[in-house]
Scaffold this motif. Structure first.
Motif, PDB file in Angstrom:
ATOM      1  N   ARG A  89       0.810  -1.220   0.000  1.00  0.00           N
ATOM      2  CA  ARG A  89       0.000   0.000   0.000  1.00  0.00           C
ATOM      3  C   ARG A  89       0.844   1.272   0.000  1.00  0.00           C
ATOM      4  O   ARG A  89       0.308   2.385  -0.043  1.00  0.00           O
ATOM      5  CB  ARG A  89      -0.954  -0.015   1.199  1.00  0.00           C
ATOM      6  N   GLN A  90       2.156   1.143   0.018  1.00  0.00           N
ATOM      7  CA  GLN A  90       3.034   2.300  -0.091  1.00  0.00           C
ATOM      8  C   GLN A  90       3.417   2.583  -1.541  1.00  0.00           C
ATOM      9  O   GLN A  90       4.121   3.555  -1.826  1.00  0.00           O
ATOM     10  CB  GLN A  90       4.306   2.086   0.731  1.00  0.00           C
ATOM     11  N   ILE A  91       2.967   1.734  -2.467  1.00  0.00           N
ATOM     12  CA  ILE A  91       3.347   1.863  -3.877  1.00  0.00           C
ATOM     13  C   ILE A  91       2.112   2.300  -4.665  1.00  0.00           C
ATOM     14  O   ILE A  91       1.120   1.572  -4.744  1.00  0.00           O
ATOM     15  CB  ILE A  91       3.883   0.529  -4.422  1.00  0.00           C
ATOM     16  N   ARG A  92       2.174   3.470  -5.255  1.00  0.00           N
ATOM     17  CA  ARG A  92       1.015   4.030  -5.943  1.00  0.00           C
ATOM     18  C   ARG A  92       0.886   3.451  -7.350  1.00  0.00           C
ATOM     19  O   ARG A  92       1.877   3.196  -8.029  1.00  0.00           O
ATOM     20  CB  ARG A  92       1.108   5.556  -6.001  1.00  0.00           C
ATOM     21  N   VAL A  93      -0.359   3.283  -7.776  1.00  0.00           N
ATOM     22  CA  VAL A  93      -0.676   2.787  -9.111  1.00  0.00           C
ATOM     23  C   VAL A  93      -0.961   3.979 -10.021  1.00  0.00           C
ATOM     24  O   VAL A  93      -1.592   4.966  -9.600  1.00  0.00           O
ATOM     25  CB  VAL A  93      -1.905   1.849  -9.057  1.00  0.00           C
ATOM     26  N   ASN A  94      -0.501   3.907 -11.257  1.00  0.00           N
ATOM     27  CA  ASN A  94      -0.755   4.964 -12.222  1.00  0.00           C
ATOM     28  C   ASN A  94      -2.259   5.241 -12.317  1.00  0.00           C
ATOM     29  O   ASN A  94      -3.072   4.320 -12.337  1.00  0.00           O
ATOM     30  CB  ASN A  94      -0.208   4.543 -13.592  1.00  0.00           C
ATOM     31  N   GLU A  95      -2.605   6.526 -12.390  1.00  0.00           N
ATOM     32  CA  GLU A  95      -4.019   6.911 -12.367  1.00  0.00           C
ATOM     33  C   GLU A  95      -4.829   6.260 -13.493  1.00  0.00           C
ATOM     34  O   GLU A  95      -6.004   5.930 -13.304  1.00  0.00           O
ATOM     35  CB  GLU A  95      -4.139   8.434 -12.455  1.00  0.00           C
TER      36      GLU A  95
END
Length: 275
Positions: A89-95
């Motif tokens: 959950r610390q790794i963001r997914v491209n919008e």
């Protein structure tokens, strides 16, 4: 679910955005262990028989070799273990990919037939999706490469002594172990990653439960084994389910698994004695 929203790991989709473009809704359910957590099911199939995991590239396996991590750990006089807090959950997914991680949710306390169900996007890597292990490992690998010159020791630990979100490493001197710990914390902070559940066989390392009882007095689970920091030994628990319908194949499977663990422990013990 409120925590997901408060931490920015999930965002409500405004009505004008909802229903636009390709989208996939993930089923989710609660799991109650030591604490309540939510699990999203990337393998669940929709009405057309399709699952999100069917459409994801899983990526190659770049996990560290588990046996090698345990072996190196046993060669040091002093050691510590820790894990990354909420790693995925610390790794963001491209919008542009977040519509593939949509969920429907309504607060239980507001549950009423007239209440509208709200729609959300999960903004970070989701556990139980097939690509999550590769994405998380790849982020750590890139972090080590980017800061290799500034944090050489921590980068080496990140590349060699991590298994998914767990680190198990050591040194032959307490001073060096403390320096490695501090450098590792500094390196992880560059990606806003936090290490928790610290355990060590030396008081030089501040452990998470030092205010209650020394971590060295009780065994802790690391990489499927139980480490007794004060005694410097590894053990494992054996337990066959008391099931009258236990099949012969299941018995053989359990015995083979525990035999394999026993062999690993024996090798690690011999290696430690030789060192």
């Amino acid at each position: 679910m409120r925590e997901y929203t408060n931490l920015g790991h999930m965002r409500e989709v405004p009505p004008e955005e909802n229903g636009t473009g390709n989208q996939f809704y993930l089923p989710h359910h609660p799991v109650l262990g030591r604490k309540l957590r939510v699990v999203f099911d990337g393998s669940s199939r929709d009405a057309n028989g399709k699952a999100l995991n069917d459409s994801l590239f899983t990526g190659p396996s770049i996990q560290r070799d588990l046996f090698a991590v345990c072996l190196r750990f046993r060669m040091y006089k002093f050691a510590f273990s820790a894990d990354i807090v909420k790693m995925f959950r610390q790794i963001r997914v491209n919008e542009k990919h977040r519509n593939s991680q949509k969920i429907a949710w309504r607060e239980w306390m507001d549950l009423h037939p007239s209440d509208l169900i709200k729609h959300f996007q999960l903004c970070t890597v989701t556990y139980e999706t097939s690509c999550a292990p590769f994405l998380s490992e790849r982020v750590l690998e890139q972090l080590a490469v980017d800061y290799q010159e500034e944090n050489p020791n921590a980068s080496k630990i990140l590349l060699e002594d991590f298994y998914v979100d767990d680190v198990l490493t050591g040194s032959n001197s307490e001073d060096e172990l403390l320096r490695n710990r501090n450098e590792l914390i500094q390196l992880m902070s560059r990606a806003n990653l936090e290490l928790g559940k610290w355990v060590s066989n030396t008081p030089y390392i501040q452990t998470d439960d030092s205010d209650t009882q020394p971590a060295q007095t009780s065994p802790v689970k690391v990489l499927g084994l139980y480490w007794h920091p004060g005694k410097g030994i590894l053990t494992y628990n054996v337990g066959l389910a008391e099931n009258p319908d236990y099949k012969k194949r299941q018995v053989f499977s359990s015995v083979a698994f525990h035999l394999a663990i026993s062999m690993v422990c024996l090798v690690l013990i011999q290696t430690r004695r030789s060192a």
